[in-house]
Scaffold this active site. Structure first.
Site, mmCIF file in Angstrom:
data_model
loop_
_atom_site.group_PDB
_atom_site.id
_atom_site.type_symbol
_atom_site.label_atom_id
_atom_site.label_comp_id
_atom_site.label_asym_id
_atom_site.label_seq_id
_atom_site.Cartn_x
_atom_site.Cartn_y
_atom_site.Cartn_z
ATOM 1 N N CYS A 115 -7.208 -6.308 3.175
ATOM 2 C CA CYS A 115 -8.505 -6.008 3.112
ATOM 3 C C CYS A 115 -9.234 -6.172 1.759
ATOM 4 O O CYS A 115 -10.409 -6.438 1.996
ATOM 5 C CB CYS A 115 -8.059 -4.219 2.550
ATOM 6 N N ARG A 164 -7.974 -14.430 25.164
ATOM 7 C CA ARG A 164 -7.529 -14.819 26.443
ATOM 8 C C ARG A 164 -8.158 -13.817 27.496
ATOM 9 O O ARG A 164 -8.147 -13.962 28.589
ATOM 10 C CB ARG A 164 -6.044 -14.834 26.440
ATOM 11 N N GLY A 218 -2.248 -11.062 16.065
ATOM 12 C CA GLY A 218 -1.428 -9.852 15.754
ATOM 13 C C GLY A 218 -0.175 -10.064 14.859
ATOM 14 O O GLY A 218 -0.214 -10.910 14.325
ATOM 15 N N ALA A 229 15.029 -7.935 -1.299
ATOM 16 C CA ALA A 229 16.027 -6.852 -1.121
ATOM 17 C C ALA A 229 16.484 -6.703 0.214
ATOM 18 O O ALA A 229 15.852 -7.132 1.155
ATOM 19 C CB ALA A 229 15.315 -5.406 -1.417
ATOM 20 N N GLU A 272 -13.210 -10.186 12.449
ATOM 21 C CA GLU A 272 -13.810 -10.386 10.968
ATOM 22 C C GLU A 272 -14.069 -11.655 10.589
ATOM 23 O O GLU A 272 -14.950 -11.972 9.962
ATOM 24 C CB GLU A 272 -13.117 -9.471 10.263
ATOM 25 N N GLY A 285 -8.312 -11.696 19.494
ATOM 26 C CA GLY A 285 -9.466 -10.767 20.116
ATOM 27 C C GLY A 285 -9.421 -9.419 19.073
ATOM 28 O O GLY A 285 -9.759 -8.524 19.525
ATOM 29 N N ILE A 293 -9.065 -8.345 13.148
ATOM 30 C CA ILE A 293 -8.966 -9.452 11.994
ATOM 31 C C ILE A 293 -9.825 -10.933 12.450
ATOM 32 O O ILE A 293 -10.395 -11.321 11.769
ATOM 33 C CB ILE A 293 -7.405 -9.779 11.663
ATOM 34 N N HIS A 312 -34.379 11.193 6.097
ATOM 35 C CA HIS A 312 -35.346 9.916 6.529
ATOM 36 C C HIS A 312 -35.945 9.251 5.420
ATOM 37 O O HIS A 312 -36.277 9.779 4.423
ATOM 38 C CB HIS A 312 -36.469 10.820 6.983
ATOM 39 N N GLU A 326 -30.030 8.853 10.387
ATOM 40 C CA GLU A 326 -30.582 10.171 11.011
ATOM 41 C C GLU A 326 -30.566 10.224 12.604
ATOM 42 O O GLU A 326 -30.674 11.321 13.214
ATOM 43 C CB GLU A 326 -31.976 10.252 10.522
ATOM 44 N N SER A 384 0.829 -1.153 -0.084
ATOM 45 C CA SER A 384 -0.147 -0.164 -0.065
ATOM 46 C C SER A 384 0.853 1.235 -0.011
ATOM 47 O O SER A 384 0.639 2.336 -0.798
ATOM 48 C CB SER A 384 -0.842 -0.094 1.359
ATOM 49 N N ARG A 430 -10.042 -4.850 22.288
ATOM 50 C CA ARG A 430 -9.227 -4.015 23.237
ATOM 51 C C ARG A 430 -8.972 -2.642 22.488
ATOM 52 O O ARG A 430 -8.585 -2.806 21.322
ATOM 53 C CB ARG A 430 -8.198 -4.696 23.806
ATOM 54 N N ASP A 448 3.276 -0.324 8.232
ATOM 55 C CA ASP A 448 2.903 -1.260 9.313
ATOM 56 C C ASP A 448 4.412 -1.401 9.985
ATOM 57 O O ASP A 448 4.405 -1.902 10.991
ATOM 58 C CB ASP A 448 2.516 -2.660 8.893
#
Ligand code: FAD
Length: 458
Positions: free
Chosen positions: A49, A204, A267, A117, A187, A181, A184, A442, A447, A16, A210, A308
């Site tokens: 993503c 855990r 993670g 590299a 999802e 948790g 990711i 509406h 709304e 990205s 969190r 990242d």
């Protein structure tokens, strides 16, 4: 720039941030090269993503089929789901995107090295590929190698998959377990539950997500439970063993579960393995990230880092924004304003979605002397006829003294789409009075964002 180097900028990693930096620097006249050893587009396009969102779309159809009956639609047979179709269509789309990235780089005049590299010194990188080894020099080197899943060490952890593999499973897991948790993990639990797996999430601590607003976390927990996700909090995986009927997972609370696939989503770590930063004296900080200054320079000034790899939100738009900043700092004429990492709108594409921007209620209570919280939860109009029990949560957190809306949180259908627009208002520092002065659309769920008049609590 200096002609003594092969390039003005050499980017390591065509993800990205790397692709955006390479293209924009080239557009400013810099001589740019980029090295990529795996896939153009990086994590987001290939194992992040993009496939995740495609799978999230796929997983929503089951609810839609159920919802349709109350509106008079009757499907002839029980709908069935074919995993290879989804998986292979997804791969075709990613291939198309890989091609687009390649053309974007070529059209921008960026030289692409399909190579791994490794840093040699402050201006030199060695490129290693099936074709052999070579050395390339550059005035500036940008590290944009992203992150990599981190898997804790427990017996049988090698039987689990990570987000790198889960999109391409050979067979659909009828029984799916995810450990973790973070967003990711949450999802993927929603995705596989929606696609029809018996789904378990193991975490855990006492509650997932969190760092998100506590009320949002609890509301999401309740909604996910209603949809059938089996949530196991305050426990962990002790071991995984291969059994006759699948993978036997023993939890630290003594429970055992037999499943087809275990996804470990515990993670990600900065992807610096084999990059050669140590030899140049570039060290990771306590959070495992590469420290950079406001110009995104590491402790070696000709070596830059983003995305990242550095201590900023692990999100594609953050990596892209950093890339633009880097190009402005190093190849532009002006000094850009530092990025605002606090009011970043983000979404969790679980079912229902979470959309959030700005401070949680808990953070706002610590920051400001007095706050007002406006919140409502309700059954969206769609579900009056659908029969679904899904509810929606809307919440605004306001600094009492200035009346500025410092946080907005939504849980509900398309919250990911909604929060982008609320994010503009929160980023602009608009007040609750500004929200109140805006007429609602509406009938919509959103709304409620402009019609919550009385604080729920202060
Ligand atoms: P990356 O995009 O990771 O790119 C790094 C590139 O460097 C890779 O292509 C890698 O192959 C290459 N590379 C590494 N080492 C070398 C080397 N030595 N030589 C050559 N090339 C190398 N973000 C969002 O904003 N929204 C989401 O919905 C979202 N969902 C996600 C879902 C999942 C499952 C995951 C894992 C991530 C998700 N993210 C999401 C996060 C997002 O993908 C990352 O924040 C983003 O890709 C980071 O960009 P980057 O430029 O730092 O690195």
């Amino acid at each position: 720039m200096q002609a003594e180097f092969d390039y003005d900028l050499l980017v390591i990693g065509a993800g990205s941030g790397g692709v955006r930096a390479a293209r924009t620097a080239a557009a400013r006249g810099a001589r740019v090269a980029i090295a990529e050893d795996r896939y153009l587009g990086g994590t987001c396009v290939n194992v992040g993503c993009v496939p995740k969102k495609l799978y999230a779309y796929a997983s929503h159809f089951r609810d839609s089929f159920d919802d349709a009956a109350g509106y008079g639609w009757h499907l002839p047979d029980t709908p069935t789901f074919d995993w290879p179709t989804l998986r292979d269509n997804k791969s075709g789309e990613i291939k198309r995107l890989n091609g687009i990235y390649q053309r974007l780089l070529e059209n921008a005049g960026v030289t692409l090295y399909n190579a791994r590299a490794t840093l040699k010194d402050a201006h030199t990188v060695s490129m290693s590929s099936a074709k052999g080894e070579s050395e390339v020099s550059a005035a500036k080197i940008l590290l944009a190698t992203g992150g990599w899943p981190w898997v804790p060490d427990f017996p049988g952890s090698d039987l689990a998959v990570t987000s790198n593999e889960v999109f391409d499973l050979d067979t659909f897991p009828q029984r799916f377990l995810v450990l973790g948790g973070g967003y990711i993990a949450v999802e993927f639990a929603s995705i596989f539950n929606g696609l029809g797996s018996e789904t378990h999430l193991i975490y855990r601590r006492e509650l997932f997500l969190r760092g998100f607003d506590d009320e949002v976390r609890a509301f999401t927990r309740d909604e996910m439970k209603k949809k059938g996700v089996n949530l196991h909090f305050d426990t962990n995986i002790e071991r995984i063993e291969r059994g006759d009927d699948g993978l036997n997972v023993t939890l630290t609370n003594g429970d055992t579960l037999t499943v087809d696939t275990v996804l470990v989503a515990t993670g990600r770590r900065a992807n610096v393995s084999g990059l050669g930063i140590e030899a140049l004296g570039i060290e990771l900080d306590d959070s495992g990230k590469i420290p950079v200054n406001e110009r995104f320079e590491t402790s070696v000034p000709s070596i830059l880092a983003l995305g990242d790899l550095i201590d900023s939100p692990e999100l594609t738009p953050a990596a892209i924004a950093e890339a633009m900043q880097i190009v402005e700092h190093h190849f532009g004429e002006t000094t850009p304003e530092p990025l605002d990492y606090e009011r970043v709108p983000t979404a969790v594409f679980c079912q229902p979605n979470i959309g959030t921007v700005g401070l949680t209620e808990e953070a706002a209570r610590e920051r400001f002397a007095n706050i007002r919280v406006y919140r409502t939860d309700f059954k969206p109009m769609k579900h009056t006829l659908s029969g679904s029990s899904e509810r929606m949560l809307m919440k605004l957190v306001v600094d009492d003294e200035s009346d500025v809306v410092v946080g907005a949180h939504i849980v509900g259908e398309e919250a990911g789409e909604l929060i982008q627009n609320v994010g503009i208002a929160v980023r602009a520092g608009l007040t609750k009075a500004d929200f109140d002065r805006t007429l609602g659309v509406h009938p919509t769920g959103s709304e409620e964002l402009v019609t919550m008049r009385e604080p729920s609590r202060t």
